[in-house]
Write a protein that holds these residues in place. Structure first.
Motif, PDB file in Angstrom:
ATOM      1  N   ASP A 195     -22.357   7.707 -41.510  1.00  0.00           N
ATOM      2  CA  ASP A 195     -22.145   7.799 -42.959  1.00  0.00           C
ATOM      3  C   ASP A 195     -22.196   6.404 -43.576  1.00  0.00           C
ATOM      4  OD1 ASP A 195     -21.838  10.511 -43.046  1.00  0.00           O
ATOM      5  OD2 ASP A 195     -19.706  10.499 -43.524  1.00  0.00           O
ATOM      6  N   VAL A 196     -22.934   6.260 -44.677  1.00  0.00           N
ATOM      7  CA  VAL A 196     -22.843   5.038 -45.479  1.00  0.00           C
ATOM      8  C   VAL A 196     -21.706   5.269 -46.465  1.00  0.00           C
ATOM      9  CG1 VAL A 196     -24.025   3.520 -47.100  1.00  0.00           C
ATOM     10  CG2 VAL A 196     -25.305   4.572 -45.218  1.00  0.00           C
ATOM     11  N   ASN A 197     -20.585   4.587 -46.258  1.00  0.00           N
ATOM     12  CA  ASN A 197     -19.389   4.910 -47.039  1.00  0.00           C
ATOM     13  C   ASN A 197     -18.627   3.685 -47.539  1.00  0.00           C
ATOM     14  OD1 ASN A 197     -18.347   4.000 -44.621  1.00  0.00           O
ATOM     15  ND2 ASN A 197     -17.654   6.013 -43.926  1.00  0.00           N
ATOM     16  N   GLN A 198     -19.300   2.534 -47.619  1.00  0.00           N
ATOM     17  CA  GLN A 198     -18.618   1.340 -48.115  1.00  0.00           C
ATOM     18  C   GLN A 198     -18.584   1.317 -49.641  1.00  0.00           C
ATOM     19  OE1 GLN A 198     -21.259   1.373 -46.081  1.00  0.00           O
ATOM     20  NE2 GLN A 198     -20.980   0.012 -44.333  1.00  0.00           N
ATOM     21  N   ASN A 199     -17.526   0.736 -50.168  1.00  0.00           N
ATOM     22  CA  ASN A 199     -17.456   0.471 -51.601  1.00  0.00           C
ATOM     23  C   ASN A 199     -17.922  -0.966 -51.827  1.00  0.00           C
ATOM     24  OD1 ASN A 199     -16.465   2.928 -52.767  1.00  0.00           O
ATOM     25  ND2 ASN A 199     -14.516   2.516 -51.762  1.00  0.00           N
TER      26      ASN A 199
ATOM     27  N   ILE B 209     -17.680   8.205 -52.709  1.00  0.00           N
ATOM     28  CA  ILE B 209     -16.737   9.314 -52.764  1.00  0.00           C
ATOM     29  C   ILE B 209     -16.955  10.169 -51.515  1.00  0.00           C
ATOM     30  CG2 ILE B 209     -15.968  11.345 -54.043  1.00  0.00           C
ATOM     31  CD1 ILE B 209     -17.050  10.043 -56.578  1.00  0.00           C
ATOM     32  N   ARG B 210     -15.892  10.412 -50.780  1.00  0.00           N
ATOM     33  CA  ARG B 210     -15.982  11.118 -49.501  1.00  0.00           C
ATOM     34  C   ARG B 210     -16.660  12.491 -49.645  1.00  0.00           C
ATOM     35  NH1 ARG B 210     -12.266  14.478 -46.650  1.00  0.00           N
ATOM     36  NH2 ARG B 210     -12.537  14.372 -44.370  1.00  0.00           N
TER      37      ARG B 210
ATOM     38  N   TYR C 298     -25.283  12.990 -57.296  1.00  0.00           N
ATOM     39  CA  TYR C 298     -24.806  12.059 -56.274  1.00  0.00           C
ATOM     40  C   TYR C 298     -25.726  12.119 -55.055  1.00  0.00           C
ATOM     41  CZ  TYR C 298     -20.452  11.443 -58.850  1.00  0.00           C
ATOM     42  OH  TYR C 298     -19.526  11.146 -59.815  1.00  0.00           O
ATOM     43  N   VAL C 299     -25.770  11.015 -54.312  1.00  0.00           N
ATOM     44  CA  VAL C 299     -26.554  10.960 -53.083  1.00  0.00           C
ATOM     45  C   VAL C 299     -25.653  10.486 -51.951  1.00  0.00           C
ATOM     46  CG1 VAL C 299     -28.555  10.000 -51.900  1.00  0.00           C
ATOM     47  CG2 VAL C 299     -28.651  10.423 -54.348  1.00  0.00           C
TER      48      VAL C 299
END
Length: 461
Positions: free
Chosen positions: A338-342, A360-361, A443-444
């Motif tokens: 998952d690309v999940n960095q802010n 956003i999760r 969203y993507v």
């Protein structure tokens, strides 16, 4: 001996002044020129500056800058921009002649722009461009006795209101390398420090995909299973091809029939099959990746339709590619796909904070921010591409959000250090600008996959 001692301080002074014209980003620096125009162009009354003509000046290393003023309804700008060369095709009947013209773009790397309030004449901010992409720059703002600096990447702030530690007037004369040194630990330079030549595998894959697009016919729900047979994703059975009238027709043996999800499977199979000897299996790709209460609102809706279809599909595809490459069985969680960095600072909206600015999760990033995200990913993860699941309003009930569509992204930097991104969806190429426009307010969610030159997607011959 005295002459020798005097020589070294003079030598150090020389190199110190010349260093203002050199920097590790290799951009033209106008510090030396700006020191000579503080009392005229930069600080003089607006009425006086209006009377100036455009001025060309050279720095110590021979780089030419243009000094000029531009106005809007509320601001006026003093622009110190380096010279660039533009090839212009002059057409006269059947004759074509290429002429090189000198231009001085406001957003060119090395451009320094002071904005002042039109009524009061007070300085508002300085924009300092250091990238071949004009929308990647620093913003310096005065706040009382302090100077604050922002790092802007395509409209998103990688850093916001960072104290600089020098008075704002110092920005009028300072060199870029000194700013870089002052902010080395306070600004995320790692997000904008481009290293060219690291995108070969991604560009190879994008090129091969482009070569095969003409053979792909978009077909809802269609994909090729692990053994190369055309199947229905929904039923798992053989795919029956029909014409617009609903009659069954025989597939063209030279064409590939793929849905949007099947298209992404075709790409990943091009990485997986050369190593494992077979493609991915449809049941493995529909395994749920999101946990929710089966009797809750989402659970009840999911009984009729998988609201997370392309999110599950992309996550499982990415994990299959990772498992083959690493030679160990892993899912998207254990592999960290998952690309999940802010990556960006929150933008204040009055008393509120924009919730769509970061990750956003199980939802992803706002499409309006995806260009900024892909830029940072291209810098920090140069040998990866990304499967994207699009979360959007349902075609049947627009107020209900589902993951129906998907795409693949190949971000890169060209030989000049300028950002680009190849995007493919539903068996066709789409520009980043058109993708953002098409999926506005959606969203993507991105999954990372290692690019590989050993890419051999299934072809019809």
């Amino acid at each position: 001996m005295k002459k020798k001692c005097l020589f070294f301080p003079l030598l150090l002074l020389f190199f110190s002044s010349v260093s203002a014209d050199y920097n590790r980003f290799l951009i033209p620096d106008s510090a030396e020129i700006r020191r000579t125009i503080v009392d005229s162009w930069i600080s003089a009354p607006i009425s006086e500056v209006r009377g100036y003509s455009e001025d060309l000046r050279k720095n110590r290393v021979g780089e030419i800058f243009q000094i000029r003023m531009e106005e809007t309804e509320t601001e006026f700008a003093v622009i110190v921009a380096p010279r660039s060369v533009l090839d212009v095709d002059l057409i006269n009947g059947d004759n074509h002649r290429i002429v090189r013209a000198a231009v001085y773009p406001q957003g060119a790397a090395g451009s320094w722009v002071l904005f002042r309030d039109k009524k009061s004449g007070k300085p508002l901010r300085v924009e300092w461009h250091f990238s071949p992409d004009s929308d990647v720059f620093l913003v310096f703002r005065p706040q009382g006795q302090k100077t604050l600096v922002d790092m802007s990447i395509f409209g998103s702030f990688a850093a916001r209101s960072v104290p600089l530690g020098i008075p704002f007037e110092r920005i009028y004369t300072v060199g870029f390398q000194e700013v870089r040194d002052l902010t080395q630990k306070t600004l995320p330079w790692e997000k904008v420090s481009v290293e060219k030549g690291l995108y070969r595998d991604s560009l190879i894959m994008a090129g091969i995909i482009k070569e095969n697009l003409d053979s792909i016919i978009f077909s809802e729900d269609a994909c090729y299973d692990f053994d190369g047979k055309l199947k229905s994703i929904l039923t798992g059975g053989s795919y029956v091809l029909k014409n617009s009238s609903g009659f069954e027709i025989k597939p063209d043996e030279k064409k590939l029939y793929l849905s949007g999800a099947g298209f992404l499977k075709w790409i990943i199979d091009g990485i997986v099959e050369p190593v494992s000897g077979m493609g991915t299996k449809i049941p493995d790709l529909t395994v749920p990746t999101v946990e929710f209460d089966s009797v809750g609102k989402i659970g009840v809706k999911s009984q009729d339709w998988n609201l997370y279809f392309t999110l599950d599909w992309c996550r499982n595809l990415a994990s299959k590619a990772y498992s083959v490459r690493s030679r160990r069985n892993a899912d998207f969680k254990s592999a960290g796909l998952d690309v999940n960095q802010n990556h960006f600072a929150s933008e204040s909206l009055g008393a509120k904070v924009a919730s769509s600015n970061g990750y956003i999760r199980n939802t992803g990033y706002s499409v309006e921010k995806i260009k900024s995200v892909l830029y940072v990913l291209a810098v920090t993860e140069p040998s990866w591409f990304y499967l994207g699941a699009v979360r959007q309003g349902s075609y049947l009930k627009p107020d209900e959000f589902v993951f129906n569509d998907c795409a693949v992204f190949f971000p890169y930097f060209d030989s000049n250090g300028k950002f680009g991104c190849f995007i493919f969806e539903q068996g066709r190429e789409i520009s980043l600008a058109n993708f953002i426009e098409r999926y506005r307010n959606c969203y993507v969610h991105l999954e990372r996959v290692k690019a590989s030159e050993a890419f051999f997607p299934y072809e019809k011959k």
